[in-house]
Design a protein around this motif. Structure first.
Motif, PDB file in Angstrom:
ATOM      1  N   SER A 368      67.894   4.364   8.961  1.00 23.83           N
ATOM      2  CA  SER A 368      67.391   3.037   8.608  1.00 23.83           C
ATOM      3  C   SER A 368      65.939   3.152   8.146  1.00 23.83           C
ATOM      4  CB  SER A 368      67.465   2.088   9.806  1.00 23.83           C
ATOM      5  OG  SER A 368      68.801   1.944  10.240  1.00 23.83           O
ATOM      6  N   PRO A 369      65.531   2.301   7.226  1.00 28.40           N
ATOM      7  CA  PRO A 369      64.146   2.371   6.734  1.00 28.40           C
ATOM      8  C   PRO A 369      63.133   2.205   7.859  1.00 28.40           C
ATOM      9  CG  PRO A 369      65.479   0.960   5.330  1.00 28.40           C
ATOM     10  CD  PRO A 369      66.319   1.282   6.533  1.00 28.40           C
ATOM     11  N   PHE A 370      62.141   3.088   7.883  1.00 28.84           N
ATOM     12  CA  PHE A 370      60.993   3.022   8.789  1.00 28.84           C
ATOM     13  C   PHE A 370      61.363   3.251  10.254  1.00 28.84           C
ATOM     14  CE2 PHE A 370      60.465  -0.207   5.364  1.00 28.84           C
ATOM     15  CZ  PHE A 370      59.664   0.574   4.545  1.00 28.84           C
ATOM     16  N   TYR A 371      62.541   3.833  10.514  1.00 33.15           N
ATOM     17  CA  TYR A 371      62.902   4.154  11.902  1.00 33.15           C
ATOM     18  C   TYR A 371      62.773   5.658  12.101  1.00 33.15           C
ATOM     19  CZ  TYR A 371      65.463   4.778  16.235  1.00 33.15           C
ATOM     20  OH  TYR A 371      65.813   5.119  17.503  1.00 33.15           O
ATOM     21  N   SER A 372      61.955   6.058  13.068  1.00 33.48           N
ATOM     22  CA  SER A 372      61.735   7.477  13.322  1.00 33.48           C
ATOM     23  C   SER A 372      61.612   7.708  14.817  1.00 33.48           C
ATOM     24  CB  SER A 372      60.471   7.966  12.606  1.00 33.48           C
ATOM     25  OG  SER A 372      60.199   9.313  12.943  1.00 33.48           O
ATOM     26  N   LEU A 373      62.096   8.867  15.272  1.00 33.77           N
ATOM     27  CA  LEU A 373      61.976   9.255  16.673  1.00 33.77           C
ATOM     28  C   LEU A 373      60.689  10.041  16.919  1.00 33.77           C
ATOM     29  CD1 LEU A 373      65.654  10.389  17.356  1.00 33.77           C
ATOM     30  CD2 LEU A 373      64.603   8.197  17.895  1.00 33.77           C
ATOM     31  N   LYS A 374      60.002  10.413  15.835  1.00 36.45           N
ATOM     32  CA  LYS A 374      58.764  11.172  15.978  1.00 36.45           C
ATOM     33  C   LYS A 374      57.580  10.225  16.093  1.00 36.45           C
ATOM     34  CE  LYS A 374      59.861  13.477  12.249  1.00 36.45           C
ATOM     35  NZ  LYS A 374      59.833  14.399  11.100  1.00 36.45           N
ATOM     36  N   GLU A 375      56.580  10.649  16.872  1.00 32.47           N
ATOM     37  CA  GLU A 375      55.435   9.785  17.151  1.00 32.47           C
ATOM     38  C   GLU A 375      54.695   9.402  15.870  1.00 32.47           C
ATOM     39  OE1 GLU A 375      51.317   9.867  19.809  1.00 32.47           O
ATOM     40  OE2 GLU A 375      52.823  11.446  20.030  1.00 32.47           O
ATOM     41  N   LYS A 376      54.552  10.360  14.935  1.00 31.91           N
ATOM     42  CA  LYS A 376      53.824  10.094  13.700  1.00 31.91           C
ATOM     43  C   LYS A 376      54.762   9.975  12.498  1.00 31.91           C
ATOM     44  CE  LYS A 376      49.504  12.363  15.079  1.00 31.91           C
ATOM     45  NZ  LYS A 376      48.477  13.377  14.695  1.00 31.91           N
ATOM     46  N   GLY A 377      56.038   9.851  12.767  1.00 36.84           N
ATOM     47  CA  GLY A 377      57.000   9.790  11.669  1.00 36.84           C
ATOM     48  C   GLY A 377      57.142   8.391  11.104  1.00 36.84           C
ATOM     49  N   THR A 378      57.570   8.313   9.859  1.00 39.37           N
ATOM     50  CA  THR A 378      57.824   7.020   9.216  1.00 39.37           C
ATOM     51  C   THR A 378      59.311   6.738   9.070  1.00 39.37           C
ATOM     52  OG1 THR A 378      57.797   8.006   7.000  1.00 39.37           O
ATOM     53  CG2 THR A 378      55.687   7.246   7.907  1.00 39.37           C
ATOM     54  N   GLY A 379      60.151   7.773   9.207  1.00 35.05           N
ATOM     55  CA  GLY A 379      61.590   7.592   9.000  1.00 35.05           C
ATOM     56  C   GLY A 379      61.995   7.606   7.549  1.00 35.05           C
ATOM     57  N   LEU A 380      61.031   7.724   6.648  1.00 33.77           N
ATOM     58  CA  LEU A 380      61.332   7.644   5.219  1.00 33.77           C
ATOM     59  C   LEU A 380      62.116   8.868   4.741  1.00 33.77           C
ATOM     60  CD1 LEU A 380      57.899   6.287   3.955  1.00 33.77           C
ATOM     61  CD2 LEU A 380      59.998   5.011   4.298  1.00 33.77           C
ATOM     62  N   GLY A 381      61.771  10.045   5.266  1.00 30.99           N
ATOM     63  CA  GLY A 381      62.465  11.259   4.834  1.00 30.99           C
ATOM     64  C   GLY A 381      63.948  11.203   5.114  1.00 30.99           C
ATOM     65  N   MET A 382      64.328  10.759   6.308  1.00 26.31           N
ATOM     66  CA  MET A 382      65.745  10.676   6.654  1.00 26.31           C
ATOM     67  C   MET A 382      66.439   9.582   5.861  1.00 26.31           C
ATOM     68  SD  MET A 382      68.024  12.205   8.333  1.00 26.31           S
ATOM     69  CE  MET A 382      66.998  13.221   9.387  1.00 26.31           C
ATOM     70  N   THR A 383      65.747   8.475   5.611  1.00 22.40           N
ATOM     71  CA  THR A 383      66.330   7.409   4.801  1.00 22.40           C
ATOM     72  C   THR A 383      66.615   7.899   3.390  1.00 22.40           C
ATOM     73  OG1 THR A 383      65.055   5.797   6.066  1.00 22.40           O
ATOM     74  CG2 THR A 383      66.029   5.036   4.023  1.00 22.40           C
ATOM     75  N   VAL A 384      65.674   8.652   2.816  1.00 21.22           N
ATOM     76  CA  VAL A 384      65.877   9.222   1.484  1.00 21.22           C
ATOM     77  C   VAL A 384      67.067  10.174   1.493  1.00 21.22           C
ATOM     78  CG1 VAL A 384      64.875  10.734  -0.271  1.00 21.22           C
ATOM     79  CG2 VAL A 384      63.482   8.949   0.766  1.00 21.22           C
ATOM     80  N   SER A 385      67.204  10.970   2.553  1.00 23.16           N
ATOM     81  CA  SER A 385      68.327  11.913   2.653  1.00 23.16           C
ATOM     82  C   SER A 385      69.659  11.182   2.646  1.00 23.16           C
ATOM     83  CB  SER A 385      68.199  12.748   3.941  1.00 23.16           C
ATOM     84  OG  SER A 385      67.040  13.539   3.914  1.00 23.16           O
ATOM     85  N   PHE A 386      69.757  10.097   3.405  1.00 24.44           N
ATOM     86  CA  PHE A 386      70.986   9.303   3.431  1.00 24.44           C
ATOM     87  C   PHE A 386      71.277   8.713   2.052  1.00 24.44           C
ATOM     88  CE2 PHE A 386      70.877   9.916   7.852  1.00 24.44           C
ATOM     89  CZ  PHE A 386      72.022   9.394   8.442  1.00 24.44           C
ATOM     90  N   GLN A 387      70.238   8.219   1.394  1.00 25.58           N
ATOM     91  CA  GLN A 387      70.428   7.640   0.065  1.00 25.58           C
ATOM     92  C   GLN A 387      70.946   8.684  -0.920  1.00 25.58           C
ATOM     93  OE1 GLN A 387      66.629   5.895  -0.919  1.00 25.58           O
ATOM     94  NE2 GLN A 387      67.242   3.873  -0.194  1.00 25.58           N
TER      95      GLN A 387
END
Length: 416
Positions: A368-387
């Motif tokens: 999901s956009p902007f969801y990350s389990l990392k403290e400094k993560g944005t979640g954008l990388g995983m969202t791009v991967s799914f896309q």
């Protein structure tokens, strides 16, 4: 005319839980566990109402649609909702008194529930058309079991047989209709959610595109002057401050790149590529990063894994997932990566780690956009991967348990 009214009432009692769930529950309740509990309660109320206001044929025949809420509650909810709803049916039937109807109810539940539970997992993984077929078949099996037990306990009668056959046909038709209705509404809600996310990403992309150039220029200038300030005569403490500043500027630049990836128009540059070769390239790229984190990568890659995709985008997606796998193991470990072909015409890419794992709620939100389990993560990388994977008409499945590791399974259409 009274019979038609009774049937219409039974249908209304089926519609109300679906209407309440999709109107009020899906939008406001985010936890899957709480959704399941609420849905079980709604179907339980529907069962009680169906059994309280049955369709009366003659003096002794009482028919209702209790199987439909039981079936939906079990197939969509799982094991415990199925057990609870079955117990509710038996206990409420006992309230009306012990008779042939009660014995028939108990025997049919005991015979049918294990079969419904057996098909529940495959139902949850299936697509709309197969779900409709499974639900219709199970309702037919349930009614047929009731017809057989009733004939054995009460004795064969043409009149009762006609009534039970009418009931069987009606129940199967209602199950088919409401399964189609439920699945269609679920698709509409999913599409609306995807459209909302797409609109958010479009706005973010437009804003980022406007400001990216203006932001990057001062960042690059700042980075250059920091490198010039990194004089050998400086103290170790000041050198460390400069290095941290440079790393943070680089991280900000990576975030900008991820933002820009959302709104870039997808250029159709797909080609026939060998997944095995791309995986080997990705492993070589990430190998140094993994060694720095005391992580070993083990590959099991088969040949003849051909797909139609953009190699650069595929590599970007795989690197993001592999990097997350490495970072999920702060104390080191092993990452397994493999490629095989499946019997249903897909190429299966598996990436499995020994990391911290995820809860079911975290799995549901991954990508999901902007969801990350990392403290400094944005979640954008995983969202791009799914896309990227979805743009290749592929699917990503995530299997994980807390403190037991995570497995990403990527399924892509195979070509020859």
């Amino acid at each position: 005319m009274s019979i038609i009214k009774d049937f219409l009432l039974q249908l209304t009692l089926m519609v109300i839980p679906i209407f309440i769930y999709f109107t009020f529950v899906t939008e406001k309740v985010k936890s899957n566990k709480n959704r399941t509990i609420i849905m079980t309660i709604l179907w339980g109320i529907s069962i009680l109402l169906c059994m309280s206001f049955p369709v009366n044929f003659g003096q002794n025949a009482r028919l209702d649609l209790r199987i439909v809420p039981l079936l939906f509650g079990t197939l969509y909810g799982g094991f415990w909702p199925g057990i609870l709803l079955s117990a509710l049916i038996i206990l409420y039937r006992l309230y009306f008194g012990i008779s042939i109807g009660f014995y028939t109810t108990v025997l049919v539940i005991l015979l049918s529930l294990p079969v419904i539970l057996f098909f529940q997992k495959s139902f949850a993984r299936s697509k709309k058309d197969k779900r409709v077929k499974v639900a219709g078949s199970l309702s037919f099996y349930y009614c047929l079991s009731g017809l057989v037990f009733l004939s054995v306990l009460r004795g064969f009668s043409i009149d009762y047989l006609k009534v039970q056959i009418i009931h069987l046909i009606f129940v199967v038709a209602v199950t088919w209709f409401f399964t189609m209705l439920n699945e269609t509404i679920r698709e509409i809600h999913q599409l609306r959610s995807e459209m909302q996310n797409s609109e958010k990403l479009r706005v973010v992309s437009e804003l980022t595109s406007v400001f990216a150039h203006e932001i990057r220029n001062p960042m690059q200038v700042t980075r250059g002057f920091l490198q010039l300030l990194n004089d050998p005569d400086l103290s170790n403490e000041k050198k460390e401050y400069i290095q941290i500043s440079i790393e943070e500027l680089d991280r900000a630049n990576e975030i900008i790149n991820d933002f820009l990836s959302f709104g870039k128009p997808s250029i159709n540059t797909n080609e026939k590529i060998g997944v095995g070769y791309q995986l080997e390239r990705v492993v070589n790229i990430i190998q140094g990063y993994a060694l720095n984190h005391n992580v070993e990568i083990k590959a099991d890659i088969l040949d003849n894994c051909w797909i139609y995709a953009n190699p650069q985008k595929l590599n970007q997606s795989l690197i993001n997932i592999l990097k997350n796998a490495v970072e999920s193991m702060p104390n080191g470990g092993i990452v397994w990566i493999g490629c095989t072909s499946t019997d249903d015409g897909h190429i299966k890419i598996s990436i499995r780690d020994q990391g911290i794992g995820m809860t079911k709620q975290q799995i549901d939100r991954i990508g999901s956009p902007f969801y990350s389990l990392k403290e400094k993560g944005t979640g954008l990388g995983m969202t791009v991967s799914f896309q990227i994977i979805h743009s290749f008409e592929g699917k990503i499945k995530v299997n994980s348990k807390k403190d037991m590791g995570t497995e990403f399974i990527i399924l892509l259409p195979q070509i020859t």
